[in-house]
Each structure stands twice: as C-alpha cells, then as structure tokens.
Design an enzyme around this catalytic site. Sequence first.
Site, PDB file in Angstrom:
ATOM      1  CE1 TYR A 105     -15.390-108.149 -56.664  1.00 26.30           C
ATOM      2  CE2 TYR A 105     -14.931-106.075 -57.246  1.00 26.30           C
ATOM      3  CZ  TYR A 105     -15.272-106.343 -56.542  1.00 26.30           C
ATOM      4  OH  TYR A 105     -16.095-105.620 -56.033  1.00 26.30           O
TER       5      TYR A 105
ATOM      6  CE1 TYR B 138     -15.707-102.449 -59.812  1.00 26.42           C
ATOM      7  CE2 TYR B 138     -14.849-102.719 -57.843  1.00 26.42           C
ATOM      8  CZ  TYR B 138     -16.064-103.111 -57.837  1.00 26.42           C
ATOM      9  OH  TYR B 138     -17.008-103.198 -57.964  1.00 26.42           O
TER      10      TYR B 138
ATOM     11  NE  ARG C  46     -19.575 -99.412 -56.762  1.00 26.44           N
ATOM     12  CZ  ARG C  46     -20.134-100.184 -55.532  1.00 26.44           C
ATOM     13  NH1 ARG C  46     -20.503-101.552 -56.239  1.00 26.44           N
ATOM     14  NH2 ARG C  46     -20.399 -99.437 -54.808  1.00 26.44           N
TER      15      ARG C  46
ATOM     16  CG  HIS D 234     -16.850-101.824 -52.983  1.00 24.36           C
ATOM     17  ND1 HIS D 234     -16.798-101.251 -54.224  1.00 24.36           N
ATOM     18  CD2 HIS D 234     -18.244-103.541 -53.735  1.00 24.36           C
ATOM     19  CE1 HIS D 234     -17.258-102.337 -54.979  1.00 24.36           C
ATOM     20  NE2 HIS D 234     -17.844-103.271 -55.062  1.00 24.36           N
TER      21      HIS D 234
ATOM     22  CG  HIS E  56     -19.215-107.228 -53.086  1.00 21.10           C
ATOM     23  ND1 HIS E  56     -20.477-106.794 -53.765  1.00 21.10           N
ATOM     24  CD2 HIS E  56     -18.863-106.860 -53.971  1.00 21.10           C
ATOM     25  CE1 HIS E  56     -20.297-106.024 -54.690  1.00 21.10           C
ATOM     26  NE2 HIS E  56     -19.373-106.308 -54.272  1.00 21.10           N
TER      27      HIS E  56
END
Length: 203
Positions: free
Chosen positions: A87, A126, A134, A137, A139
């Site tokens: 991120y 990650y 995880r 995905h 958000h």
Amino acid sequence: MSQTPSKAQTSGRDAAALAITPPQIVGPFYPVSEHPDLATDLARPSGSTAEALGQLIHLSGRVLTRSGAPVPHARIDIWQANAAGKYRHPSDINPAPLDPNFKGFARLTTDAAGHYSFRTVKPGRYPTAEGEVRPPHIHLTVEGRFDCLVTQLYFAGEEENVTDRWLNAAPHPERLIVTLQSSPSRLERHALIAHFDIVLASG
C-alpha cells in the site's frame, strides 16, 4: 380499512429483496495522506502513458437498494495494494516495493442508473503484523443518499480466502467474492473482467 399484511405476504416480499452487501473493516491503510484520483483508471497515472505493474482488470457493477432500484450519484472510494501487495501508506511495513505508476486510491460516482466501472491491477496478497497473509482484495466505501457501506471485494480461487478472518467473519462471505473472466474483444487482450453489484439497505 387498511389490512395488516399476512406473514406469507411479508415473507414473499423479503424473499424478493436483494441481500445487502456484507460490511468489512476499513483496515489500517485508508490513504490518509493521499488525495484520491478522480479518474476511473487506477492502472495508469493521470497525465501519463506509463502503466502499473500486474494483471490488468476491469471491474464494473451497479449500486442498488434492496428493492433493486439504482442508487444514482453514489460516491465510491477505492483503495488497494499494488500487484506486489504494497500500500502507498506510511504505516505499511511490508518490504515489497512501491510501484511508481500505481497510486491505488480513486474516487468515482455512479451514473443515473447506478452503474460504476474502473480499471486497475489485481492487488497482491500481503503479510499482516500478526503473521497472517491476507488474500488479494480491494477496499470500497460507498456513500448513497442514506447509507454508507465499507466493504471489501475478493477474488475466487485464492487459497487465503479459506483462512482470512475478515472475509470469513462476514455473514455471507460468498457475496464478496468475484470471478475474473477473459475480457471481450473491445478491451485489452490480456485484461480480465469481473462484475460486482453493491446492495445498500436504503440507498
């Protein structure tokens, strides 16, 4: 004189109603220090010809009420990791590299029929600070006239889907999973597509 609906009538209406999209956590990586890109193309920086690394995907769908009515002009915020699972956020300690051509944060608005679409790259899995991994995905925060929904979109076939505690905490996790498919000829040959309708309680 008005009549009270029978149990059978009420059950019939409930059965016909669409299921609300399950909520999910905001997570620790909402882009607090970034301004959202107002374009619908996350895979290419604004004003650039460079492309982000990773599997190109086109996601589209509609924002609807439980009755199936469209939710026009709903605001959708999208944020995600890049293809390496990183991120663009100061709290992300994942050692994976940032992609200079991927911001991973955009804002768009549904049209009069509740439609939305955007182009991005498939996010990578990650590790979390707790030692879990995880699954890929995306958000989404969806703001209609009355409702605000925070949720996450997942991809079919990812092995971490089975163990992810946030996905499996949803009342119906299957409603958050999309299947990527080959793109039609009008799109890039190597791109994949998926459809994801978002259902709000009241709109």
